[in-house]
Design a protein around this motif. Structure first.
Motif, PDB file in Angstrom:
ATOM      1  N   ASP A   6       5.681  25.692  14.579  1.00  8.24           N
ATOM      2  CA  ASP A   6       5.065  26.572  15.575  1.00  8.24           C
ATOM      3  C   ASP A   6       4.029  25.817  16.393  1.00  8.24           C
ATOM      4  OD1 ASP A   6       2.598  28.465  13.600  1.00  8.24           O
ATOM      5  OD2 ASP A   6       3.232  26.365  13.523  1.00  8.24           O
ATOM      6  N   ASP A   7       4.199  24.486  16.469  1.00  3.04           N
ATOM      7  CA  ASP A   7       3.444  23.632  17.389  1.00  3.04           C
ATOM      8  C   ASP A   7       1.965  23.488  17.050  1.00  3.04           C
ATOM      9  OD1 ASP A   7       4.346  23.359  20.940  1.00  3.04           O
ATOM     10  OD2 ASP A   7       4.455  21.968  19.261  1.00  3.04           O
ATOM     11  N   TYR A   8       1.631  23.591  15.795  1.00  4.69           N
ATOM     12  CA  TYR A   8       0.267  23.363  15.334  1.00  4.69           C
ATOM     13  C   TYR A   8       0.221  21.970  14.732  1.00  4.69           C
ATOM     14  CZ  TYR A   8      -4.101  24.117  12.762  1.00  4.69           C
ATOM     15  OH  TYR A   8      -5.377  24.023  12.281  1.00  4.69           O
ATOM     16  N   THR A   9      -0.871  21.242  14.990  1.00  6.26           N
ATOM     17  CA  THR A   9      -0.979  19.885  14.466  1.00  6.26           C
ATOM     18  C   THR A   9      -2.036  19.813  13.370  1.00  6.26           C
ATOM     19  OG1 THR A   9      -0.340  18.963  16.615  1.00  6.26           O
ATOM     20  CG2 THR A   9      -1.328  17.458  15.025  1.00  6.26           C
ATOM     21  N   ILE A  10      -1.634  19.220  12.265  1.00  4.51           N
ATOM     22  CA  ILE A  10      -2.540  18.949  11.152  1.00  4.51           C
ATOM     23  C   ILE A  10      -2.837  17.459  11.181  1.00  4.51           C
ATOM     24  CG2 ILE A  10      -2.780  19.006   8.631  1.00  4.51           C
ATOM     25  CD1 ILE A  10      -0.556  21.274   8.767  1.00  4.51           C
ATOM     26  N   TYR A  11      -4.104  17.108  11.242  1.00  4.38           N
ATOM     27  CA  TYR A  11      -4.501  15.721  11.420  1.00  4.38           C
ATOM     28  C   TYR A  11      -5.051  15.119  10.142  1.00  4.38           C
ATOM     29  CZ  TYR A  11      -4.259  16.388  16.475  1.00  4.38           C
ATOM     30  OH  TYR A  11      -3.832  16.638  17.741  1.00  4.38           O
ATOM     31  N   GLY A  12      -4.706  13.855   9.911  1.00  4.11           N
ATOM     32  CA  GLY A  12      -5.368  13.083   8.897  1.00  4.11           C
ATOM     33  C   GLY A  12      -6.643  12.483   9.475  1.00  4.11           C
ATOM     34  N   LYS A  69       0.844  -1.206   0.000  1.00  7.69           N
ATOM     35  CA  LYS A  69       0.000   0.000   0.000  1.00  7.69           C
ATOM     36  C   LYS A  69       0.873   1.248   0.000  1.00  7.69           C
ATOM     37  CE  LYS A  69      -4.131  -1.888   2.188  1.00  7.69           C
ATOM     38  NZ  LYS A  69      -5.180  -1.665   3.211  1.00  7.69           N
ATOM     39  N   GLU A  70       0.263   2.356  -0.363  1.00 16.02           N
ATOM     40  CA  GLU A  70       0.985   3.632  -0.364  1.00 16.02           C
ATOM     41  C   GLU A  70       1.229   4.109   1.067  1.00 16.02           C
ATOM     42  OE1 GLU A  70      -0.552   5.543  -4.600  1.00 16.02           O
ATOM     43  OE2 GLU A  70      -0.910   6.581  -2.716  1.00 16.02           O
ATOM     44  N   ARG A  71       2.268   4.909   1.194  1.00 12.50           N
ATOM     45  CA  ARG A  71       2.563   5.503   2.490  1.00 12.50           C
ATOM     46  C   ARG A  71       1.471   6.514   2.828  1.00 12.50           C
ATOM     47  NH1 ARG A  71       8.751   6.645   3.842  1.00 12.50           N
ATOM     48  NH2 ARG A  71       8.675   4.454   3.207  1.00 12.50           N
ATOM     49  N   GLU A  72       0.948   6.405   4.039  1.00  6.35           N
ATOM     50  CA  GLU A  72      -0.184   7.227   4.473  1.00  6.35           C
ATOM     51  C   GLU A  72       0.286   8.311   5.439  1.00  6.35           C
ATOM     52  OE1 GLU A  72      -2.948   5.106   6.938  1.00  6.35           O
ATOM     53  OE2 GLU A  72      -4.410   6.741   6.969  1.00  6.35           O
ATOM     54  N   GLY A  73      -0.058   9.554   5.162  1.00  9.22           N
ATOM     55  CA  GLY A  73       0.225  10.656   6.077  1.00  9.22           C
ATOM     56  C   GLY A  73      -0.771  10.654   7.214  1.00  9.22           C
ATOM     57  N   LEU A  74      -0.277  10.663   8.447  1.00 12.55           N
ATOM     58  CA  LEU A  74      -1.144  10.581   9.626  1.00 12.55           C
ATOM     59  C   LEU A  74      -1.373  11.953  10.250  1.00 12.55           C
ATOM     60  CD1 LEU A  74       0.460   7.471  11.309  1.00 12.55           C
ATOM     61  CD2 LEU A  74      -1.491   7.555   9.735  1.00 12.55           C
ATOM     62  N   LEU A  75      -0.308  12.620  10.565  1.00 13.08           N
ATOM     63  CA  LEU A  75      -0.411  13.969  11.087  1.00 13.08           C
ATOM     64  C   LEU A  75       0.949  14.644  10.981  1.00 13.08           C
ATOM     65  CD1 LEU A  75       0.996  13.100  13.887  1.00 13.08           C
ATOM     66  CD2 LEU A  75      -1.298  13.022  14.802  1.00 13.08           C
ATOM     67  N   CYS A  76       0.886  15.946  11.153  1.00 11.05           N
ATOM     68  CA  CYS A  76       2.082  16.765  11.065  1.00 11.05           C
ATOM     69  C   CYS A  76       2.061  17.760  12.212  1.00 11.05           C
ATOM     70  CB  CYS A  76       2.116  17.496   9.732  1.00 11.05           C
ATOM     71  SG  CYS A  76       3.338  18.817   9.647  1.00 11.05           S
ATOM     72  N   ILE A  77       3.174  17.878  12.916  1.00 14.17           N
ATOM     73  CA  ILE A  77       3.285  18.937  13.917  1.00 14.17           C
ATOM     74  C   ILE A  77       4.247  19.971  13.357  1.00 14.17           C
ATOM     75  CG2 ILE A  77       5.002  17.623  15.261  1.00 14.17           C
ATOM     76  CD1 ILE A  77       3.702  19.113  17.759  1.00 14.17           C
ATOM     77  N   THR A  78       3.754  21.193  13.223  1.00 15.59           N
ATOM     78  CA  THR A  78       4.533  22.229  12.573  1.00 15.59           C
ATOM     79  C   THR A  78       5.584  22.796  13.523  1.00 15.59           C
ATOM     80  OG1 THR A  78       3.095  24.039  13.260  1.00 15.59           O
ATOM     81  CG2 THR A  78       2.468  22.835  11.259  1.00 15.59           C
TER      82      THR A  78
END
Length: 128
Positions: A54-60, A43-52
């Motif tokens: 400046d401490d902001y989290t982007i969620y999958g 399967k393809e690599r899945e992005g789960l979340l990112c912490i920037t």
């Protein structure tokens, strides 16, 4: 030498929790967002979340409400806290670093192609 090293993977029962760490060296950690990804063979690599940086989290969508990210820039380390684990969460988990200038808020932050450096991955296995 630029390095990202994941640790903390292992075997956990369904419903349990696990915390992964990602320790970086060789680049200015606080200039980089840290993304967490996982991959299952075939399967393809899945992005789960990112912490920037400046401490902001982007969620999958697949991990919202179950996984959280944090970082300690003084230790050049990021963390992925996983809870309510399910056998479908079994995968190799990777952290990656993305050079970031200014605010990062786009869901593009979950795309593997956006990242400059990668760790070697750590296996997480969730038993039923």
């Amino acid at each position: 030498e630029i390095r990202l090293v994941e640790s903390g993977g292992g075997l956990v029962q369904a419903g349990g929790s696990l915390r992964l760490s990602c320790t970086a060296s060789g680049f200015p950690f606080d200039d980089f967002a840290i993304g967490w990804f996982r991959q299952v063979p075939g399967k393809e690599r899945e992005g789960l979340l990112c912490i920037t940086n400046d401490d902001y989290t982007i969620y999958g969508d697949s991990v919202k409400g179950r996984f959280t990210a944090s970082r300690d820039d003084g230790k050049n380390t990021a963390y992925l806290q996983m809870s309510a684990l399910d056998p479908e969460d079994t995968a190799i988990y990777y952290c990656a670093a993305r050079f970031t200038v200014g605010q990062l808020r786009s869901m593009r932050a979950l795309a593997p192609v956006e990242y400059n450096y990668w760790g070697q991955g750590t296996q997480v296995t969730v038993s039923s």
